[in-house]
Design a protein around this motif. Structure first.
Motif, mmCIF file in Angstrom:
data_model
loop_
_atom_site.group_PDB
_atom_site.id
_atom_site.type_symbol
_atom_site.label_atom_id
_atom_site.label_comp_id
_atom_site.label_asym_id
_atom_site.label_seq_id
_atom_site.Cartn_x
_atom_site.Cartn_y
_atom_site.Cartn_z
ATOM 1 N N LEU A 46 0.855 -1.252 -0.520
ATOM 2 C CA LEU A 46 0.086 0.104 -0.111
ATOM 3 C C LEU A 46 0.856 1.115 0.070
ATOM 4 O O LEU A 46 0.601 1.786 -0.321
ATOM 5 C CB LEU A 46 -1.036 -0.247 1.724
ATOM 6 C CG LEU A 46 -2.077 -1.404 1.162
ATOM 7 C CD1 LEU A 46 -2.984 -0.539 2.205
ATOM 8 C CD2 LEU A 46 -2.767 -0.761 0.131
ATOM 9 N N ASN A 47 1.940 1.261 1.032
ATOM 10 C CA ASN A 47 3.159 2.376 1.013
ATOM 11 C C ASN A 47 4.215 2.452 -0.178
ATOM 12 O O ASN A 47 4.630 3.179 0.005
ATOM 13 C CB ASN A 47 3.388 2.381 2.220
ATOM 14 C CG ASN A 47 2.174 2.545 3.581
ATOM 15 O OD1 ASN A 47 1.341 3.345 3.131
ATOM 16 N ND2 ASN A 47 2.124 2.464 4.520
ATOM 17 N N GLU A 48 4.046 1.395 -1.093
ATOM 18 C CA GLU A 48 4.735 1.446 -2.172
ATOM 19 C C GLU A 48 4.617 2.741 -3.501
ATOM 20 O O GLU A 48 3.369 3.037 -3.613
ATOM 21 C CB GLU A 48 5.490 0.426 -2.325
ATOM 22 C CG GLU A 48 5.745 -0.306 -1.371
ATOM 23 C CD GLU A 48 6.536 -1.898 -1.636
ATOM 24 O OE1 GLU A 48 6.292 -1.979 -2.329
ATOM 25 O OE2 GLU A 48 6.312 -2.563 -0.382
ATOM 26 N N PRO A 49 5.443 3.081 -4.255
ATOM 27 C CA PRO A 49 5.449 3.676 -5.440
ATOM 28 C C PRO A 49 3.931 2.793 -6.273
ATOM 29 O O PRO A 49 3.595 1.563 -5.616
ATOM 30 C CB PRO A 49 6.273 4.116 -6.369
ATOM 31 C CG PRO A 49 7.510 3.727 -5.318
ATOM 32 C CD PRO A 49 6.795 2.668 -4.075
ATOM 33 N N ARG A 50 2.700 3.397 -6.789
ATOM 34 C CA ARG A 50 1.711 2.789 -7.821
ATOM 35 C C ARG A 50 2.643 2.411 -8.955
ATOM 36 O O ARG A 50 3.500 2.436 -9.782
ATOM 37 C CB ARG A 50 1.114 4.030 -7.885
ATOM 38 C CG ARG A 50 -0.319 4.028 -8.859
ATOM 39 C CD ARG A 50 -1.111 5.024 -8.615
ATOM 40 N NE ARG A 50 -2.648 4.433 -9.768
ATOM 41 C CZ ARG A 50 -3.837 4.214 -8.725
ATOM 42 N NH1 ARG A 50 -2.776 4.593 -7.093
ATOM 43 N NH2 ARG A 50 -4.423 3.896 -8.840
ATOM 44 N N ALA A 51 2.176 1.587 -8.677
ATOM 45 C CA ALA A 51 2.220 0.314 -10.431
ATOM 46 C C ALA A 51 2.071 -0.542 -9.905
ATOM 47 O O ALA A 51 1.445 -1.511 -9.722
ATOM 48 C CB ALA A 51 4.187 -0.475 -10.211
ATOM 49 N N ALA A 52 2.081 -1.461 -11.269
ATOM 50 C CA ALA A 52 1.314 -3.112 -11.656
ATOM 51 C C ALA A 52 2.053 -3.877 -12.698
ATOM 52 O O ALA A 52 1.945 -3.974 -14.225
ATOM 53 C CB ALA A 52 -0.079 -2.530 -12.046
ATOM 54 N N HIS A 53 2.667 -4.230 -12.144
ATOM 55 C CA HIS A 53 3.492 -5.290 -12.931
ATOM 56 C C HIS A 53 4.482 -6.939 -12.406
ATOM 57 O O HIS A 53 4.563 -7.058 -11.033
ATOM 58 C CB HIS A 53 4.816 -3.983 -13.561
ATOM 59 C CG HIS A 53 6.267 -3.771 -12.606
ATOM 60 N ND1 HIS A 53 6.684 -4.590 -11.972
ATOM 61 C CD2 HIS A 53 5.320 -2.195 -11.999
ATOM 62 C CE1 HIS A 53 7.253 -3.960 -10.929
ATOM 63 N NE2 HIS A 53 7.169 -2.445 -10.856
ATOM 64 N N GLY A 54 5.040 -7.409 -13.154
ATOM 65 C CA GLY A 54 5.002 -8.646 -12.586
ATOM 66 C C GLY A 54 4.556 -9.705 -11.513
ATOM 67 O O GLY A 54 4.873 -10.617 -10.736
ATOM 68 N N GLY A 55 2.811 -10.153 -11.818
ATOM 69 C CA GLY A 55 2.326 -10.323 -11.085
ATOM 70 C C GLY A 55 2.103 -9.571 -9.699
ATOM 71 O O GLY A 55 1.539 -10.676 -8.620
ATOM 72 N N VAL A 56 2.219 -8.129 -8.914
ATOM 73 C CA VAL A 56 1.627 -7.386 -8.397
ATOM 74 C C VAL A 56 1.660 -6.431 -8.294
ATOM 75 O O VAL A 56 2.025 -5.595 -9.504
ATOM 76 C CB VAL A 56 3.219 -7.389 -7.389
ATOM 77 C CG1 VAL A 56 3.394 -8.355 -6.767
ATOM 78 C CG2 VAL A 56 4.241 -6.851 -7.902
ATOM 79 N N ILE A 57 1.127 -5.460 -7.454
ATOM 80 C CA ILE A 57 -0.052 -4.291 -7.905
ATOM 81 C C ILE A 57 1.332 -3.347 -6.710
ATOM 82 O O ILE A 57 0.755 -3.955 -5.076
ATOM 83 C CB ILE A 57 -1.286 -4.068 -8.028
ATOM 84 C CG1 ILE A 57 -1.940 -4.698 -6.609
ATOM 85 C CG2 ILE A 57 -1.692 -4.604 -9.078
ATOM 86 C CD1 ILE A 57 -3.832 -4.797 -6.276
ATOM 87 N N GLY A 58 1.112 -2.662 -6.283
ATOM 88 C CA GLY A 58 1.450 -0.858 -5.609
ATOM 89 C C GLY A 58 0.918 -0.256 -5.431
ATOM 90 O O GLY A 58 0.316 0.321 -6.424
ATOM 91 N N ASP A 61 -5.302 1.374 -3.588
ATOM 92 C CA ASP A 61 -5.892 0.607 -2.195
ATOM 93 C C ASP A 61 -6.329 -0.647 -2.205
ATOM 94 O O ASP A 61 -6.555 -2.167 -1.717
ATOM 95 C CB ASP A 61 -7.713 1.172 -2.572
ATOM 96 C CG ASP A 61 -7.335 2.328 -1.714
ATOM 97 O OD1 ASP A 61 -6.854 3.042 -1.637
ATOM 98 O OD2 ASP A 61 -8.420 3.297 -2.425
ATOM 99 N N LEU A 62 -6.021 -1.757 -3.368
ATOM 100 C CA LEU A 62 -5.539 -3.073 -3.648
ATOM 101 C C LEU A 62 -4.707 -3.082 -3.829
ATOM 102 O O LEU A 62 -4.443 -5.158 -3.803
ATOM 103 C CB LEU A 62 -6.692 -3.486 -4.822
ATOM 104 C CG LEU A 62 -8.054 -2.953 -5.445
ATOM 105 C CD1 LEU A 62 -8.226 -3.582 -6.652
ATOM 106 C CD2 LEU A 62 -9.216 -3.533 -4.337
ATOM 107 N N ALA A 63 -3.587 -3.078 -3.287
ATOM 108 C CA ALA A 63 -2.381 -3.790 -2.902
ATOM 109 C C ALA A 63 -2.463 -3.988 -1.783
ATOM 110 O O ALA A 63 -1.499 -4.145 -0.895
ATOM 111 C CB ALA A 63 -1.199 -2.510 -2.946
ATOM 112 N N HIS A 64 -2.915 -5.186 -1.212
ATOM 113 C CA HIS A 64 -2.842 -6.223 -0.177
ATOM 114 C C HIS A 64 -2.349 -7.073 -0.057
ATOM 115 O O HIS A 64 -2.028 -7.202 -1.536
ATOM 116 C CB HIS A 64 -4.330 -6.175 0.359
ATOM 117 C CG HIS A 64 -5.182 -4.902 0.871
ATOM 118 N ND1 HIS A 64 -5.581 -4.717 2.230
ATOM 119 C CD2 HIS A 64 -5.676 -3.964 0.759
ATOM 120 C CE1 HIS A 64 -6.164 -4.281 2.294
ATOM 121 N NE2 HIS A 64 -6.520 -3.054 1.322
#
Length: 112
Positions: A46-58, A61-64
């Motif tokens: 949640l508190n990381e830079p906004r990204a969606a790659h390599g099978g993860v999101i950061g 709000d959904l970066a749980h």
């Protein structure tokens, strides 16, 4: 880490520690099969830079941890996803007010 923890708990705690080290909430998750084998793992981002790659999101709000663990599954385990109900076309129901369900071609799309 205690040696008597299952592989799933060890993986979840390792992910929690990694989340803490990255400046996010110290929460980790993993998905195990019936034998206890770790199928996928994820951590809170949640508190990381906004990204969606390599099978993860950061940074979203959904970066749980549990969402990132699900995104890391190589393939859904048998029986996890079922499409054998009365409507197995893969469409999503759009929820309207007062519990009424209505099909909408853009289900899940936000409107201004």
């Amino acid at each position: 880490m205690p040696a008597d923890l299952s592989a799933g708990w060890q993986a979840a705690l390792e992910e929690a520690w990694a989340a803490y080290g990255a400046g996010s909430y110290a929460i980790g998750a993993c998905i195990v099969d019936a034998r206890g084998q770790v199928l996928a793992r994820g951590r809170n981002r949640l508190n990381e830079p906004r990204a969606a790659h390599g099978g993860v999101i950061g940074g979203h709000d959904l970066a749980h941890a549990e969402i990132n663990a699900l995104l890391n599954l190589p393939a859904p385990p048998p029986g996890l996803l079922r499409l054998d109900g009365p409507d197995h076309r893969g469409t999503l129901p759009a929820v309207r007010g007062r519990g009424q369900h209505e099909r909408h071609p853009r289900a899940g799309v936000r409107r201004a």
